[in-house]
Design an enzyme around this catalytic site. Structure first.
Site, mmCIF file in Angstrom:
data_model
loop_
_atom_site.group_PDB
_atom_site.id
_atom_site.type_symbol
_atom_site.label_atom_id
_atom_site.label_comp_id
_atom_site.label_asym_id
_atom_site.label_seq_id
_atom_site.Cartn_x
_atom_site.Cartn_y
_atom_site.Cartn_z
ATOM 1 N N ASN A 1 0.825 -1.207 0.000
ATOM 2 C CA ASN A 1 0.000 0.000 0.000
ATOM 3 C C ASN A 1 0.859 1.257 0.000
ATOM 4 O O ASN A 1 0.390 2.338 -0.314
ATOM 5 C CB ASN A 1 -0.931 0.015 1.228
ATOM 6 C CG ASN A 1 -0.177 -0.119 2.527
ATOM 7 O OD1 ASN A 1 0.615 -1.025 2.696
ATOM 8 N ND2 ASN A 1 -0.415 0.786 3.447
ATOM 9 N N CYS B 1 -2.642 5.769 7.029
ATOM 10 C CA CYS B 1 -2.561 5.426 8.456
ATOM 11 C C CYS B 1 -1.329 6.041 9.107
ATOM 12 O O CYS B 1 -1.290 6.238 10.307
ATOM 13 C CB CYS B 1 -2.500 3.903 8.626
ATOM 14 S SG CYS B 1 -3.073 2.981 7.216
HETATM 15 N N1 PMP Z 1 -3.898 -3.905 4.274
HETATM 16 C C1 PMP Z 1 -3.553 -3.047 3.310
HETATM 17 C C2 PMP Z 1 -2.527 -3.449 2.310
HETATM 18 C C3 PMP Z 1 -4.179 -1.807 3.219
HETATM 19 O O1 PMP Z 1 -3.836 -0.955 2.247
HETATM 20 C C4 PMP Z 1 -5.169 -1.469 4.176
HETATM 21 C C5 PMP Z 1 -5.836 -0.113 4.148
HETATM 22 N N2 PMP Z 1 -4.943 0.963 4.109
HETATM 23 C C6 PMP Z 1 -5.491 -2.406 5.155
HETATM 24 C C7 PMP Z 1 -4.841 -3.623 5.177
HETATM 25 C C8 PMP Z 1 -6.544 -2.137 6.187
HETATM 26 O O2 PMP Z 1 -7.801 -1.980 5.604
HETATM 27 P P1 PMP Z 1 -8.984 -1.385 6.466
HETATM 28 O O3 PMP Z 1 -8.506 -0.049 6.968
HETATM 29 O O4 PMP Z 1 -10.119 -1.244 5.507
HETATM 30 O O5 PMP Z 1 -9.246 -2.332 7.572
#
Ligand code: PMP
Length: 359
Positions: free
Chosen positions: A135, A302
């Site tokens: 990500n 995040c």
């Molecule tokens: N894994 C990856 C690779 C992500 O990009 C994300 C979201 N940024 C998440 C997990 C977590 O997803 P969520 O916030 O919808 O729980």
């Protein structure tokens, strides 16, 4: 706000209007709990099961009962880590939901995606929990790595892969996805498990999802994510082509900028463009772009409020100087080519002007 200028699709995609339309009846006209036996309940249940089937089809699952609805990929990841405890091995470049849970539970983490150290560290009795598409920089787990990993079990955090790429041919035992990364709503996700009986629930209560995820089902969210899955099946190829074009347009605009590097390596998702520039802070770029109506991110959403510290980029070997100037641009269905061109041009000017002022 102009949605065509929203280039933070890796943080969250806009809900597709077709998705919203399918969700609406479940927000008012049909309040049924899918576990109630009256007609409202039964109707909600059939909508949930249709969505389960659509997700199964999207990821090529044999049986819809292998899909467990969760609140998102964070919870799906935790369900796997919780179920297998010390048998889990991860990489150092995971999403924070895996990385921090691994740290908290003293799990073993090795190297980068596809790295020899990582592949060699996975024993036959272990479960590798790996990010399928980073990500942060878009690096994709190489297909050879999947095959090499087969002696052990494989959990893919496929949050940035689901709905964007065909999954046929990939061998995995568990797979996490989140609705809001492929034009569905936020707060809904799923875990695929080849054999769901291997999982241990995180909590107890109403016993929904065969006892694996207690709590009233988020019917509008599930219906929305199911609709998003069907749209993705139809439009995956054209979406991918669109993302490729947008990425090339921005890269071309930036080609003349000195001391700029593109991160992610050669196997990279066209949906993500991570660049690092020297001598300019990502936050400055982000704010200037924001003032021009463009949304981008300084790393993952995040961690975007803490731009100096990025364990994933550090593990990838990026020096602090480059990390400070790292910007993530992520593409989606609703961006226009004109907006991509304008973004690239504006970014080039901002970098050049900021550097000129500092001289
Ligand atoms: N894994 C990856 C690779 C992500 O990009 C994300 C979201 N940024 C998440 C997990 C977590 O997803 P969520 O916030 O919808 O729980």
């Amino acid at each position: 706000m102009d949605l065509t200028r929203y280039f933070d699709n890796a943080a969250s995609t806009p809900c597709d209007p077709r998705v919203i339309e399918e969700m609406l009846p479940f927000l008012h006209l049909n309040p049924g709990n899918p576990h109630s036996i009256h007609a409202f309940g039964r109707y909600a249940e059939s909508a949930v099961e249709q969505a389960r089937q659509r997700i199964a089809e999207l990821i090529g699952a044999e049986d819809p009962s292998q899909i467990i609805f969760t609140s998102g990929a964070t919870e799906s990841n935790h369900l796997v880590l919780h179920s297998f405890g010390e048998r889990v091995v991860t990489s150092l470049v995971e999403h924070s939901s895996v990385r921090e849970m691994a740290q908290r539970n003293n799990l073993k983490s090795f190297g980068q995606l596809g790295s020899k150290t990582l592949v060699e560290s996975i024993g036959a009795d272990q479960v590798a929990s790996l990010i399928a598409v980073s990500n942060e920089v878009g690096t994709m787990l190489a297909p050879e790595a999947y095959r090499e990993l087969r002696p052990g079990r494989l959990h893919l955090d496929a949050t940035q892969l689901v709905g964007k790429f065909q999954l046929d041919g990939l061998n995995f035992d568990f797979l996490s996805g989140s609705g809001h990364k492929f034009y569905g709503p936020k707060g809904i996700g799923f875990l695929y498990a080849q054999d769901p009986t291997e999982l241990t629930p995180l909590g107890v209560g109403g016993g929904q999802e065969n006892g694996l995820r207690s709590g009233t089902l988020n019917v509008p969210g599930i219906v929305g994510m199911g609709c998003a899955a069907s749209i993705a099946i139809e439009e995956m190829a054209s979406d991918l082509d669109h993302a490729q074009q947008l990425r090339s347009i921005v890269c071309e605009e930036l080609a003349s900028v000195s001391d700029l590097r593109i991160n992610g390596g050669s196997e990279v998702s066209p949906y993500i463009l991570s660049i690092s520039v020297q001598g300019v802070e990502a936050e400055t770029l982000l704010l200037e772009l924001d003032a021009a109506g463009f949304a981008v991110s300084a790393g993952a959403a995040c961690s975007s409020r803490d731009t100096g510290n990025n364990p994933v980029l550090e593990a990838m070997g990026l020096e602090p100087d480059w990390i400070r100037g790292t910007l993530r641009i992520s593409f989606g269905r609703f961006n226009s080519r004109d907006a991509a061109q304008a973004l690239g041009r504006t970014l080039r000017h901002v970098i050049e002007n900021t550097r000129a002022l500092r001289r």
